[in-house]
Design a protein around this motif. Structure first.
Motif, PDB file in Angstrom:
ATOM      1  N   ALA A  23       0.804  -1.194   0.159  1.00  0.00           N
ATOM      2  CA  ALA A  23       0.278   0.071   0.124  1.00  0.00           C
ATOM      3  C   ALA A  23       0.950   1.205  -0.171  1.00  0.00           C
ATOM      4  CB  ALA A  23      -0.993  -0.100   1.146  1.00  0.00           C
ATOM      5  N   VAL A  24       1.841   1.232   0.685  1.00  0.00           N
ATOM      6  CA  VAL A  24       2.715   2.608   0.868  1.00  0.00           C
ATOM      7  C   VAL A  24       4.268   1.961   1.078  1.00  0.00           C
ATOM      8  CG1 VAL A  24       3.304   4.353   2.438  1.00  0.00           C
ATOM      9  CG2 VAL A  24       1.082   3.812   2.312  1.00  0.00           C
ATOM     10  N   GLY A  25       5.106   2.707   0.071  1.00  0.00           N
ATOM     11  CA  GLY A  25       6.501   2.253   0.276  1.00  0.00           C
ATOM     12  C   GLY A  25       7.126   1.463  -0.703  1.00  0.00           C
ATOM     13  N   PRO A  26       8.322   1.145  -0.441  1.00  0.00           N
ATOM     14  CA  PRO A  26       9.362   1.519   0.577  1.00  0.00           C
ATOM     15  C   PRO A  26       9.556   2.849   0.769  1.00  0.00           C
ATOM     16  CG  PRO A  26      10.281  -0.308  -0.516  1.00  0.00           C
ATOM     17  CD  PRO A  26       9.126   0.003  -1.324  1.00  0.00           C
ATOM     18  N   LEU A  27       9.253   3.471   1.794  1.00  0.00           N
ATOM     19  CA  LEU A  27       9.151   4.996   2.144  1.00  0.00           C
ATOM     20  C   LEU A  27      10.121   5.080   3.101  1.00  0.00           C
ATOM     21  CD1 LEU A  27       7.622   7.823   1.231  1.00  0.00           C
ATOM     22  CD2 LEU A  27       6.442   7.348   3.341  1.00  0.00           C
ATOM     23  N   ARG A  28      11.011   6.289   2.759  1.00  0.00           N
ATOM     24  CA  ARG A  28      12.243   6.813   3.721  1.00  0.00           C
ATOM     25  C   ARG A  28      11.431   7.460   4.961  1.00  0.00           C
ATOM     26  NH1 ARG A  28      17.132   5.494   4.856  1.00  0.00           N
ATOM     27  NH2 ARG A  28      17.521   5.282   2.695  1.00  0.00           N
ATOM     28  N   VAL A  29      11.692   6.788   6.139  1.00  0.00           N
ATOM     29  CA  VAL A  29      11.353   7.344   7.291  1.00  0.00           C
ATOM     30  C   VAL A  29      12.469   7.672   8.327  1.00  0.00           C
ATOM     31  CG1 VAL A  29       9.607   7.064   9.160  1.00  0.00           C
ATOM     32  CG2 VAL A  29       8.915   6.408   6.983  1.00  0.00           C
ATOM     33  N   GLY A  30      12.871   8.899   8.849  1.00  0.00           N
ATOM     34  CA  GLY A  30      14.095   8.807   9.608  1.00  0.00           C
ATOM     35  C   GLY A  30      15.236   8.226   8.604  1.00  0.00           C
ATOM     36  N   GLU A  31      15.747   7.361   9.554  1.00  0.00           N
ATOM     37  CA  GLU A  31      17.084   6.633   8.989  1.00  0.00           C
ATOM     38  C   GLU A  31      16.819   5.434   8.504  1.00  0.00           C
ATOM     39  OE1 GLU A  31      20.133   8.243   8.748  1.00  0.00           O
ATOM     40  OE2 GLU A  31      19.129   9.910   9.549  1.00  0.00           O
ATOM     41  N   GLY A  32      15.650   5.068   8.235  1.00  0.00           N
ATOM     42  CA  GLY A  32      15.281   3.834   7.856  1.00  0.00           C
ATOM     43  C   GLY A  32      14.065   3.843   6.732  1.00  0.00           C
ATOM     44  N   ARG A  33      13.500   2.713   6.216  1.00  0.00           N
ATOM     45  CA  ARG A  33      12.680   2.769   5.213  1.00  0.00           C
ATOM     46  C   ARG A  33      11.532   1.702   5.839  1.00  0.00           C
ATOM     47  NH1 ARG A  33      14.802  -0.013   0.335  1.00  0.00           N
ATOM     48  NH2 ARG A  33      13.512   1.458  -0.855  1.00  0.00           N
ATOM     49  N   ALA A  34      10.202   2.258   5.396  1.00  0.00           N
ATOM     50  CA  ALA A  34       8.950   1.601   5.893  1.00  0.00           C
ATOM     51  C   ALA A  34       8.174   1.436   4.731  1.00  0.00           C
ATOM     52  CB  ALA A  34       8.284   2.547   6.784  1.00  0.00           C
TER      53      ALA A  34
END
Length: 253
Positions: A92-103
């Protein structure tokens, strides 16, 4: 645990009204809240200084439903997403950069939402230990098919020495990390026929030192107890809906 891909590594609640939701969980479970290193819109629930769960405003910013999501650690989010799509499930969403990781936010072939996380994990957080959730349960129409799906996407194995494994236990499948059971996949397809009418979702169980007092606090602060207290070998439990609509379970003596 930190070095093992495929493990449940975090739980997070998407919210609409962050302030009211934090007040609810503070009253029910005694949580405190601090800003998260993931950035604006993210908060971390703590108990006795230890991390418990994440709160985020993705219900508004990403237009996601209000719900608790179980995240699994992966080494390569792109490859995991390919495996999800190849098996008829949904990214549904991503991989999306979130902070220093990917969600990643995804749904399995039966519609249960779950997440993937590629990046640093919260230190000391482990299902069944400390302040982390006591238990994770997937309610699904076909537990064995679900185990195959998650096992293929997350590289689970039936060899416990590899860290993450699964085994059949009567009417459910258990997920084990280093030999310790951390989650169950319950539904048809193990000893019974698959149940296409069963509502599928991941359920997060949080410990309550006094489950009756916690349920009373939930109703007093705008929540709803949607199932009566039930007894199991590991204690008493009940399912609650928070004021924003998020479903979770309480587990206590």
């Amino acid at each position: 645990m930190d070095s093992v891909p495929g493990v449940p590594c975090w739980v997070s609640l998407t919210v609409r009204d962050r302030r009211a939701t934090e007040e609810f969980y503070s009253a029910v479970l005694g949580w405190s809240f601090v800003d998260s290193p993931l950035g604006p819109g993210f908060r971390t629930a703590t108990r006795e200084g230890a991390p418990v769960a994440g709160f985020n405003e993705a219900a508004v910013s990403w237009q996601l439903p209000v719900r608790w999501t179980v995240f699994f650690s992966v080494d390569d989010a792109d490859r995991a997403c390919e495996r999800i799509s190849e098996r008829g499930a949904t990214v549904a969403v991503g991989p999306l950069r979130v902070g220093e990781g990917r969600a990643v936010m995804a749904a399995d072939p039966h519609g249960a939402a779950f997440g993937l996380w590629q990046g640093e994990l919260p230190r000391g957080w482990e299902v069944g230990a400390g302040q982390a959730p006591a238990w994770l349960q997937l309610h699904t129409s076909d537990a064995f098919a679900a185990a195959l799906f998650y096992g293929e996407v997350l590289d689970w194995t039936k060899n416990p020495s590899h860290g993450v494994s699964y085994e059949e236990q009567q009417d459910e499948v258990h997920i084990l990390v280093d030999g310790e059971t951390v989650a169950g996949l319950r539904g048809g397809g193990v000893e019974a026929a698959p149940d296409p009418q069963r509502r599928t979702r991941w359920d997060v169980y949080f410990r309550a030192t006094d489950i009756d007092a916690a349920l009373a606090a939930a109703e007093k602060t705008g929540g709803t107890v949607i199932s009566p207290v039930q007894h199991a070998s590991h204690g008493r439990y009940a399912t609650v809906r928070d004021p924003d609509g998020g479903l979770f379970s309480l587990l206590g003596p």
